[in-house]
Design a protein around this motif. Structure first.
Motif, mmCIF file in Angstrom:
data_model
loop_
_atom_site.group_PDB
_atom_site.id
_atom_site.type_symbol
_atom_site.label_atom_id
_atom_site.label_comp_id
_atom_site.label_asym_id
_atom_site.label_seq_id
_atom_site.Cartn_x
_atom_site.Cartn_y
_atom_site.Cartn_z
ATOM 1 N N ALA A 53 -7.682 34.143 70.894
ATOM 2 C CA ALA A 53 -6.546 33.230 71.088
ATOM 3 C C ALA A 53 -7.009 31.621 70.848
ATOM 4 O O ALA A 53 -5.989 30.905 70.189
ATOM 5 C CB ALA A 53 -5.774 33.644 72.568
ATOM 6 N N GLU A 54 -7.922 31.316 71.198
ATOM 7 C CA GLU A 54 -8.370 29.809 71.117
ATOM 8 C C GLU A 54 -8.403 29.487 69.525
ATOM 9 O O GLU A 54 -8.108 28.311 69.271
ATOM 10 C CB GLU A 54 -9.848 29.718 71.931
ATOM 11 C CG GLU A 54 -9.460 29.674 73.465
ATOM 12 C CD GLU A 54 -10.871 29.515 74.334
ATOM 13 O OE1 GLU A 54 -10.855 29.076 75.366
ATOM 14 O OE2 GLU A 54 -12.010 29.705 73.584
ATOM 15 N N LYS A 55 -8.897 30.546 69.006
ATOM 16 C CA LYS A 55 -9.041 30.239 67.526
ATOM 17 C C LYS A 55 -7.570 30.441 66.772
ATOM 18 O O LYS A 55 -7.306 29.889 65.737
ATOM 19 C CB LYS A 55 -10.020 31.223 66.864
ATOM 20 C CG LYS A 55 -11.504 30.693 67.365
ATOM 21 C CD LYS A 55 -12.260 31.546 66.535
ATOM 22 C CE LYS A 55 -13.782 31.319 67.365
ATOM 23 N NZ LYS A 55 -14.361 30.231 66.562
ATOM 24 N N SER A 56 -6.688 31.080 67.141
ATOM 25 C CA SER A 56 -5.510 31.538 66.567
ATOM 26 C C SER A 56 -4.049 31.026 67.081
ATOM 27 O O SER A 56 -3.085 31.011 66.403
ATOM 28 C CB SER A 56 -5.256 33.111 66.511
ATOM 29 O OG SER A 56 -5.214 33.642 67.876
ATOM 30 N N ASP A 60 -1.588 24.914 73.889
ATOM 31 C CA ASP A 60 -0.574 24.915 74.920
ATOM 32 C C ASP A 60 0.188 26.334 74.858
ATOM 33 O O ASP A 60 1.133 26.571 75.806
ATOM 34 C CB ASP A 60 0.079 23.905 75.077
ATOM 35 C CG ASP A 60 1.062 23.655 73.807
ATOM 36 O OD1 ASP A 60 0.715 24.416 72.809
ATOM 37 O OD2 ASP A 60 2.098 23.138 73.833
ATOM 38 N N HIS A 61 -0.144 27.110 74.106
ATOM 39 C CA HIS A 61 0.482 28.299 74.153
ATOM 40 C C HIS A 61 0.392 29.382 75.344
ATOM 41 O O HIS A 61 -0.691 29.357 75.922
ATOM 42 C CB HIS A 61 -0.263 29.194 72.879
ATOM 43 C CG HIS A 61 0.875 30.462 72.384
ATOM 44 N ND1 HIS A 61 0.983 31.474 73.031
ATOM 45 C CD2 HIS A 61 1.623 30.374 71.715
ATOM 46 C CE1 HIS A 61 1.709 32.268 72.585
ATOM 47 N NE2 HIS A 61 2.241 31.613 71.465
ATOM 48 N N PRO A 62 1.747 29.866 75.904
ATOM 49 C CA PRO A 62 1.608 30.453 77.005
ATOM 50 C C PRO A 62 0.795 31.967 76.960
ATOM 51 O O PRO A 62 0.071 32.132 78.192
ATOM 52 C CB PRO A 62 3.178 31.072 77.071
ATOM 53 C CG PRO A 62 3.737 30.643 75.976
ATOM 54 C CD PRO A 62 2.984 29.674 75.229
ATOM 55 N N TYR A 67 -3.975 34.754 79.140
ATOM 56 C CA TYR A 67 -5.218 35.130 79.134
ATOM 57 C C TYR A 67 -6.536 34.465 80.079
ATOM 58 O O TYR A 67 -7.321 35.010 80.662
ATOM 59 C CB TYR A 67 -5.880 35.120 77.589
ATOM 60 C CG TYR A 67 -4.933 36.144 76.530
ATOM 61 C CD1 TYR A 67 -3.990 36.862 77.104
ATOM 62 C CD2 TYR A 67 -4.975 35.599 75.302
ATOM 63 C CE1 TYR A 67 -3.178 37.580 76.025
ATOM 64 C CE2 TYR A 67 -4.099 36.305 74.360
ATOM 65 C CZ TYR A 67 -3.224 37.257 74.942
ATOM 66 O OH TYR A 67 -2.346 37.809 74.039
ATOM 67 N N ARG A 68 -6.504 33.289 79.990
ATOM 68 C CA ARG A 68 -7.437 32.445 80.505
ATOM 69 C C ARG A 68 -7.201 32.695 82.246
ATOM 70 O O ARG A 68 -8.218 32.880 83.117
ATOM 71 C CB ARG A 68 -7.346 31.038 80.505
ATOM 72 C CG ARG A 68 -7.796 30.468 79.065
ATOM 73 C CD ARG A 68 -7.501 28.877 78.826
ATOM 74 N NE ARG A 68 -8.217 28.607 77.456
ATOM 75 C CZ ARG A 68 -7.659 27.689 76.849
ATOM 76 N NH1 ARG A 68 -6.763 26.929 77.274
ATOM 77 N NH2 ARG A 68 -8.577 27.192 75.866
#
Length: 75
Positions: A53-56, A60-62, A67-68
């Motif tokens: 997710a960090e790469k894609s 600020d994506h929910p 996930y974090r």
């Protein structure tokens, strides 16, 4: 569990590794492992969801935030 693994295999074949859908599948796997009581695999799967997710996704994506937060809760 089997269905999530099959889904992940299909998505990896069709999509590139850094797709939000693959992160979502890892998140689902993490939830299954957590329910089964396998803390290590739950954390590993959620860490993979965060990494993808960090790469894609934008920072600020929910989904990335979810996930974090879930990873912190699992640890």
């Amino acid at each position: 569990l089997e269905q999530y693994n099959k889904d992940l295999e299909i998505r990896r074949t069709v999509l590139s590794e850094y797709q939000p859908d693959i992160a979502w599948t890892h998140s689902g796997l993490a939830a299954v492992y957590k329910t089964m009581g396998d803390q290590k695999k739950a954390c590993d799967s959620m860490e993979e969801a965060v990494r993808i997710a960090e790469k894609s996704l934008p920072a600020d994506h929910p989904h990335l935030q979810l996930y974090r937060e879930t990873l912190i809760a699992y640890k």
